[in-house]
Design a protein around this motif. Structure first.
Motif, PDB file in Angstrom:
ATOM      1  N   ARG A  23     -13.661  14.436  -7.048  1.00  0.00           N
ATOM      2  CA  ARG A  23     -14.010  13.114  -7.773  1.00  0.00           C
ATOM      3  C   ARG A  23     -14.408  11.878  -6.523  1.00  0.00           C
ATOM      4  O   ARG A  23     -13.767  11.913  -5.511  1.00  0.00           O
ATOM      5  N   ALA A  24     -15.522  11.513  -6.553  1.00  0.00           N
ATOM      6  CA  ALA A  24     -16.009  10.774  -5.484  1.00  0.00           C
ATOM      7  C   ALA A  24     -15.441   9.686  -5.431  1.00  0.00           C
ATOM      8  O   ALA A  24     -14.840   9.008  -4.280  1.00  0.00           O
ATOM      9  N   GLU A  25     -14.767   8.828  -6.307  1.00  0.00           N
ATOM     10  CA  GLU A  25     -14.095   7.823  -6.392  1.00  0.00           C
ATOM     11  C   GLU A  25     -12.493   8.019  -5.611  1.00  0.00           C
ATOM     12  O   GLU A  25     -12.121   7.064  -5.245  1.00  0.00           O
ATOM     13  N   GLN A  26     -12.276   9.132  -5.410  1.00  0.00           N
ATOM     14  CA  GLN A  26     -11.074   9.411  -4.926  1.00  0.00           C
ATOM     15  C   GLN A  26     -11.021   9.585  -3.289  1.00  0.00           C
ATOM     16  O   GLN A  26     -10.161   9.444  -2.562  1.00  0.00           O
ATOM     17  N   LEU A  27     -12.419   9.665  -2.798  1.00  0.00           N
ATOM     18  CA  LEU A  27     -12.412   9.819  -1.190  1.00  0.00           C
ATOM     19  C   LEU A  27     -11.920   8.833  -0.365  1.00  0.00           C
ATOM     20  O   LEU A  27     -11.168   9.237   0.547  1.00  0.00           O
ATOM     21  N   PRO A  28     -11.996   7.596  -0.589  1.00  0.00           N
ATOM     22  CA  PRO A  28     -11.169   6.599  -0.076  1.00  0.00           C
ATOM     23  C   PRO A  28      -9.884   6.850  -0.042  1.00  0.00           C
ATOM     24  O   PRO A  28      -9.085   6.573   1.125  1.00  0.00           O
ATOM     25  N   ALA A  29      -9.047   7.370  -0.915  1.00  0.00           N
ATOM     26  CA  ALA A  29      -7.629   7.653  -1.024  1.00  0.00           C
ATOM     27  C   ALA A  29      -7.218   8.683  -0.030  1.00  0.00           C
ATOM     28  O   ALA A  29      -5.965   8.692   0.406  1.00  0.00           O
ATOM     29  N   TRP A  30      -8.155   9.754   0.139  1.00  0.00           N
ATOM     30  CA  TRP A  30      -7.770  10.654   1.196  1.00  0.00           C
ATOM     31  C   TRP A  30      -8.465  10.903   2.437  1.00  0.00           C
ATOM     32  O   TRP A  30      -8.289  11.623   3.384  1.00  0.00           O
ATOM     33  N   LEU A  31      -9.967  10.641   2.235  1.00  0.00           N
ATOM     34  CA  LEU A  31     -10.982  11.131   3.533  1.00  0.00           C
ATOM     35  C   LEU A  31     -10.944   9.883   4.386  1.00  0.00           C
ATOM     36  O   LEU A  31     -11.255   8.815   4.248  1.00  0.00           O
ATOM     37  N   ALA A  32     -10.161  10.100   5.688  1.00  0.00           N
ATOM     38  CA  ALA A  32     -10.199   9.251   6.512  1.00  0.00           C
ATOM     39  C   ALA A  32     -11.551   8.662   7.202  1.00  0.00           C
ATOM     40  O   ALA A  32     -12.641   9.412   7.192  1.00  0.00           O
ATOM     41  N   GLY A  33     -11.675   7.328   7.104  1.00  0.00           N
ATOM     42  CA  GLY A  33     -12.827   6.822   7.641  1.00  0.00           C
ATOM     43  C   GLY A  33     -13.765   6.038   6.199  1.00  0.00           C
ATOM     44  O   GLY A  33     -14.928   5.596   6.345  1.00  0.00           O
ATOM     45  N   VAL A  34     -13.241   6.525   5.083  1.00  0.00           N
ATOM     46  CA  VAL A  34     -14.186   6.209   3.807  1.00  0.00           C
ATOM     47  C   VAL A  34     -13.462   5.018   3.366  1.00  0.00           C
ATOM     48  O   VAL A  34     -12.280   4.921   2.962  1.00  0.00           O
ATOM     49  N   ARG A  35     -14.266   4.044   3.065  1.00  0.00           N
ATOM     50  CA  ARG A  35     -13.797   2.698   2.593  1.00  0.00           C
ATOM     51  C   ARG A  35     -14.285   2.677   1.011  1.00  0.00           C
ATOM     52  O   ARG A  35     -13.444   2.006   0.215  1.00  0.00           O
ATOM     53  N   ALA A  36     -15.066   3.006   0.576  1.00  0.00           N
ATOM     54  CA  ALA A  36     -15.625   3.075  -0.737  1.00  0.00           C
ATOM     55  C   ALA A  36     -16.783   4.181  -0.958  1.00  0.00           C
ATOM     56  O   ALA A  36     -17.314   4.714  -0.090  1.00  0.00           O
ATOM     57  N   ALA A  37     -16.468   4.886  -2.123  1.00  0.00           N
ATOM     58  CA  ALA A  37     -17.459   5.865  -2.595  1.00  0.00           C
ATOM     59  C   ALA A  37     -17.948   5.785  -3.984  1.00  0.00           C
ATOM     60  O   ALA A  37     -16.931   5.385  -5.098  1.00  0.00           O
ATOM     61  N   GLU A  38     -19.071   6.078  -4.671  1.00  0.00           N
ATOM     62  CA  GLU A  38     -19.590   5.745  -5.774  1.00  0.00           C
ATOM     63  C   GLU A  38     -20.473   6.912  -6.263  1.00  0.00           C
ATOM     64  O   GLU A  38     -21.290   7.160  -5.453  1.00  0.00           O
ATOM     65  N   VAL A  39     -20.419   7.162  -7.567  1.00  0.00           N
ATOM     66  CA  VAL A  39     -21.583   8.446  -7.997  1.00  0.00           C
ATOM     67  C   VAL A  39     -22.731   7.666  -8.140  1.00  0.00           C
ATOM     68  O   VAL A  39     -22.462   6.599  -8.986  1.00  0.00           O
ATOM     69  N   LEU A  40     -23.853   8.015  -7.831  1.00  0.00           N
ATOM     70  CA  LEU A  40     -25.179   7.176  -8.135  1.00  0.00           C
ATOM     71  C   LEU A  40     -25.621   8.076  -9.249  1.00  0.00           C
ATOM     72  O   LEU A  40     -26.467   7.286 -10.238  1.00  0.00           O
ATOM     73  N   SER A  41     -25.716   9.189  -9.470  1.00  0.00           N
ATOM     74  CA  SER A  41     -26.258  10.089 -10.392  1.00  0.00           C
ATOM     75  C   SER A  41     -25.846  11.572 -10.303  1.00  0.00           C
ATOM     76  O   SER A  41     -25.388  12.061  -9.434  1.00  0.00           O
ATOM     77  N   GLY A  42     -25.688  12.107 -11.526  1.00  0.00           N
ATOM     78  CA  GLY A  42     -25.391  13.654 -11.427  1.00  0.00           C
ATOM     79  C   GLY A  42     -23.857  13.783 -11.523  1.00  0.00           C
ATOM     80  O   GLY A  42     -23.102  12.998 -11.431  1.00  0.00           O
ATOM     81  N   GLU A  43     -23.593  15.184 -11.567  1.00  0.00           N
ATOM     82  CA  GLU A  43     -22.175  15.839 -11.497  1.00  0.00           C
ATOM     83  C   GLU A  43     -22.474  17.057 -10.939  1.00  0.00           C
ATOM     84  O   GLU A  43     -23.526  17.905 -11.245  1.00  0.00           O
TER      85      GLU A  43
END
Length: 148
Positions: A23-43
């Motif tokens: 899940r892209a929206e979970q990236l900031p919670a676990w991937l170091a260096g990521v402040r925000a993430a959002e899906v632009l299109s597709g899955e």
């Protein structure tokens, strides 16, 4: 090309870990260096997402590897003024059930193609930091997956 990888055991089933990492929206919670993430299109395979680094850089990413529930990988390219088309980063998350110990072995892989020899030399100098970031990411993922 510069490759850095780390792995760790997570005391949670593959499906639980997969639910976090895919899940892209979970990236900031676990991937170091990521402040925000959002899906632009597709899955799934081909999904496009926008990833914002802690230092303010924004990267468009496309999912280039997707095998539920064991593998997801995406390719990032820098956006904005001065971004070089040949510079890219690929990040892979590979999950393997650990039947002996229970849980999941998580392998994080970062592959970078720097924009020229100067950038390559700078990236090589920062390899320890990249490795430390991956270890931090694995620790955060372990905590998230344990919560379920």
């Amino acid at each position: 090309m510069i490759l850095v990888e780390r792995s760790a055991h997570v005391a949670a089933p593959v499906e639980v870990v997969w639910d976090v990492v895919q899940r892209a929206e979970q990236l900031p919670a676990w991937l170091a260096g990521v402040r925000a993430a959002e899906v632009l299109s597709g899955e799934g395979f081909g999904r496009r997402q926008l990833v914002q680094a802690g230092r303010g850089a924004a990267h468009e990413a496309e999912v280039i590897a997707y095998q539920e529930p064991t593998l997801i990988g995406w390719r990032e390219r820098a956006k904005g003024a001065g971004a070089r088309a040949e510079a890219r980063t690929e990040i892979y998350v590979q999950l393997t059930a650990d039947e002996e110990a229970g849980g999941t072995v998580v392998r994080l892989i970062v592959v970078r193609w720097p924009a020229g020899p100067v950038k390559a030399a700078m990236l090589r100098l920062g390899l320890r930091r990249v490795g430390a970031d991956l270890e931090d990411s694995l620790a955060r993922l372990t905590d998230l997956a344990a919560v379920g």
